[in-house]
Write a protein that holds these residues in place. Sequence first.
Motif: not given
Length: 561
Positions: A56-65, A135-137, A293-302, A317-321
């Motif tokens: 939860s904490a790192h999710r907020e970081g990935a949405k911010t940075f 990029w485009l999501r 772990f940070y890299d993976f969260l940022h990869l997904y979020q961005s 969702a991650w395992l689908q990718l």
Amino acid sequence: MRRALARLSASRQNWKEVNHEVLAELRKAEFVALDLELTGLHLKNERFIGVERCYSAHREGAKTFLPVQVGLCAARRDFSKGGPESCHWVLSPVSLYVFPREAAEHHFSVSTATMVFLEQNGFNFNEWVRHGLGWLRPGEEEEKRRAVQQRIDEISRLKRSAEKSTAESPEPTVPLEIPEGADRAVVDACRDQVREWLLSPAKTPLEIPMENAFQRLLMHTIIAQEFPQVYSHSSRREGERFLCVYKSQAEVYEEQLRTLQLEMEAIDEEVGVRSLTDEITRSQKPLVGHNCFYDFLHLYQSFYADLPEGISDFKAAWLQLFPQTLDTKFLAEAHELLAGLQPPANLKGLCNFMLQAAKSEASPGPLPLTFEINNLGGADYQLPSGGAEEESDSSHEAGYDALMTSLVLIHQMSHILGKKRVPWSQLDFGPLRKRTADDARRSLTEMLPLSVNRIRLVKAQPNVINLSGRDEADMSRHFMMSGYPPSWKKWDLMKVWSPLWVGLSYIDDSSCWVIARNEADALSLQKIYKMIEEPSFQLQSYEEYKANAADTATPALNPSS
């Protein structure tokens, strides 16, 4: 301080050329290493008890940075090179500056400490903003394609109707009077060109360069009134505006369809960096990182979608990718054949350590390895020497870090395979599959059943997340070891619990979590502690630690801090 050599090999300036090279190597790769450089890491730097709270904490970081640089390294074996027992690896690193370029406003935060760190390591902020790839999501791409396709379908319908229509053209009307001036000169010249074109046998459309929007609008009106047998349309190619005149309405629609097709092709380019990670997903290649772990969260979020609120939804969702992931930091600390080597924790230190270990270990040791760098896009990557002092330090340049991550994993697997006396030819990096009786190959999951999809967590207990299974919420195997001399190293701590093999998660110089492998080892660990006369440290079970923390509310160790 030695400055890093930033080896950017792909940007908006050469993306079309380099993209094909990188995609070709990704398709041939057996695994791909990933590294991201970011504008920041944490909104709040704290310790976490529980994987859900950590996520939860790192999710907020990935949405911010925001990621500012993406490094990939495609790794493949070349069995035509090397000796009969050695394995030759071809490594293709690439580094890309990434910058959001969609039309909508994009807001993100930066950490001043991170910006200083990036600058000290050779990051070029001008290149990042000027030439960073957008990029485009997937959702954004689908929305754009749907809008263009709807227009294509509508124009196609109109074109079919126009081809069937036999309606006669209306009679010309009185020419429109234009006042003397620049506009009249342009209009008169265009009238002459249209008359000359109509008298000629030319079947191709008439194209008149015309940048002025008012003059183009004026000519559309004049052509409709004075030349009703033809049709006009504004067109744009490579930044230049044209007034185009056609002898049939179907031709106008054909030109519009060509323009829309170009728009559809432009969306392919707008997908940008995500086209590379999509290729990894499409071919189900293992994705490898270091402390990632940070890299993976940022990869997904961005690049894919907003991170789900819950950790279980993210895992699905991650395992689908990316169904196969490896963390070289976790592998170094947790695999029984690697942890005993006492390797350093940081990527550069671990890379140098594994390079040196490959040269010095006695048989049965690592399998022989040879390497070559396949530089893409005019880059100039070189293999690290493994020495303490190198001529240039390129750490924290994303492509170079991805290269080091590839080297670390290969040397780790070489060590494991050597100890188990399994040849490289029997290791299959492809997806887990059903083997036939005569198939001696073994998948990554079979070789590393306790390591695949286990990702190291920083300042968290448990200190690992299992992306493909349940996380170990049971803390009964976790013990707080505190008060030992700050001079003690990892080997000193491991010796205390010998012959048990334990995991360690550091808190500070004199305290850490000790994690037993199973319940039996947890009981044995407590027995060993009770047998030590006058121990120079304290050991608490998780329940004891939690109760004491609640009583004393020590800020450094309080789970709620």
